[in-house]
Scaffold this active site. Structure first.
Site, PDB file in Angstrom:
ATOM      1  CB  SER A 177      -0.921   0.124   1.138  1.00 47.62           C
ATOM      2  OG  SER A 177      -0.178   0.071   2.472  1.00 47.62           O
ATOM      3  CG  HIS A 205      -3.751  -1.243  -1.722  1.00 43.96           C
ATOM      4  ND1 HIS A 205      -4.338   0.120  -1.684  1.00 43.96           N
ATOM      5  CD2 HIS A 205      -3.507  -1.641  -0.447  1.00 43.96           C
ATOM      6  CE1 HIS A 205      -4.362   0.437  -0.270  1.00 43.96           C
ATOM      7  NE2 HIS A 205      -3.984  -0.501   0.485  1.00 43.96           N
ATOM      8  CE  LYS A 236      -7.522  -0.051   0.920  1.00 47.40           C
ATOM      9  NZ  LYS A 236      -8.170  -0.537   2.000  1.00 47.40           N
TER      10      LYS A 236
END
Length: 390
Positions: A177, A205, A236
């Site tokens: 990240s 991610h 996300k």
């Protein structure tokens, strides 16, 4: 109390104090409103730009109208809705696994699965740059924790040979990240097979950005059959909230029965689950959005490198601009904010000492015009602060 005040004072003196939050007064978008000003946002994990998508908002509205606003209880009492079952089935299909389970956050998912699976009889091999929630899960499990150098397979192999126990787990972020780089998953799989170890990948991610149909890092490496535990988030690229664990059916059954962060939490509200269901369909079908983000990322990264900035080798929309000194990083952040650009300043303990950075993250809804303006200002302040040569 003196101890608390001392720690706060030290944080302020070292440029590590985090009390000055920036409050948004608009939705997550390429341009947001902060303190009455329109600001270009370059720090969001909203990679595909779906946080304000009309289809997701409509899904939330319909769920509220049908199910109300609260779940009313834990999943094991009164908090399980048909929507929860549908989402867990869809995640399993999307990730190429037998089953899945949804947690309230990615943090709770990591803490839950690691502390439930492992105990004092286990040895966990953990990349040094793994997310804090992974580290906390390892510590809570009371397993022996062995941290290997970031993405260093020689160090991992050496430590496996030295510390391997009866039960062993290798855990790694898929996309890191704060670095934006990928774990060398093919090499990790090779070592795990050789030493009969389990593999867990945190794909928070990677989902929506990498792999077939945007299903993530494991798919990108064509490793669905080799990774035992796939963990990820819905907060996300999926533009919702929640975490999940996907894997074999027996693993998911085990977590349902024994994972404390799952059992003792009120379930996610129906509206959030409905948004996650819709967003997975959008991610799966909208290849143009992912391709545009990839092209935008490559162009922006190359422009930064050409200007003389130190950036990580990455194919993801996370582009860390390394500054080094924490105080100088905060000053860089403030200068950009004055020019209408918000890029978070990341400092220890989120990153190693001496590697403070601006964590740039791009969205598929950014424009080349806005990003050219950002580049001009980043170069200007980078030269003034001595981050790049004038």
């Amino acid at each position: 109390m003196k101890y608390i005040f001392k720690k706060l004072t030290e944080a302020k003196e070292k440029g590590l104090y985090r009390g000055d939050f920036k409050y948004l007064d608009s939705c997550q978008a390429p341009r947001v409103e902060i303190d009455g000003r329109e600001i270009i946002l370059l720090g969001s994990n909203n990679y595909l730009g779906l946080c304000n998508d009309a289809r997701l908002k409509e899904a939330a509205v319909q769920a509220v109208n049908q199910y109300g606003v609260g779940a009313g209880g834990s999943r094991l009492t009164t908090g399980s809705y048909v929507l929860h079952r549908k989402l867990e089935e869809k995640i399993a299909e999307f990730k190429g696994t037998e089953s899945s389970i949804v947690f309230n956050t990615g943090y709770m998912a990591n803490v839950g699965v690691i502390s439930t699976l492992c105990d004092r009889k286990w040895v966990i091999f953990c990349d040094k740059y793994n997310h804090a929630s992974i580290i906390d899960g390892c510590l809570l499990s009371r397993a022996r924790l062995i941290r290997y150098k970031h993405c260093d397979m020689k160090d991992l192999e050496r430590k496996i040979r030295e510390y391997k126990g009866e039960n062993n787990l290798i855990v790694t972020d898929g996309v890191f990240s704060m670095e934006g780089d990928l774990a060398p998953l093919s090499d990790i799989i090779k070592l795990a097979k050789e030493h009969e170890m389990l593999i867990m990948v945190d794909d928070a991610h990677g989902m929506g950005v990498l792999g077939e149909n945007g299903s993530g890092t494991v798919s990108y490496f064509n490793a669905n059959e080799d990774v035992d535990i796939q963990m990820g988030t819905l907060s996300k690229a999926a533009a919702s909230v929640g975490g999940y664990v996907a894997g074999k059916k027996y693993l998911i059954d085990y977590l349902r029965n024994f994972s404390r962060s799952f059992i003792f939490s009120t379930a996610l509200p129906p509206a959030s689950i409905a948004v996650s269901l819709e967003s997975i369909d959008i991610i799966r079908n909208d290849v143009n959005r992912r391709n545009y983000l990839k092209e935008l990322t490559q162009w922006f990264k190359e422009e930064l490198e050409f200007a003389g900035f130190h950036v990580t080798d990455t194919i993801t929309p996370i582009i860390p601009l390394i500054v080094g000194d924490a105080g100088k990083t905060v000053e860089f952040f403030k200068n950009l904010l004055e020019d209408g650009i918000y890029v978070p300043a990341i400092r220890p303990p989120a990153v190693p000492k001496g590697s403070s950075r601006l964590r740039i993250s791009l969205m598929a809804t950014h424009t080349y015009n806005d990003l050219q303006y950002v580049l001009d200002k980043v170069k200007l302040h980078g030269k003034r602060l001595g981050v790049i040569e004038g």
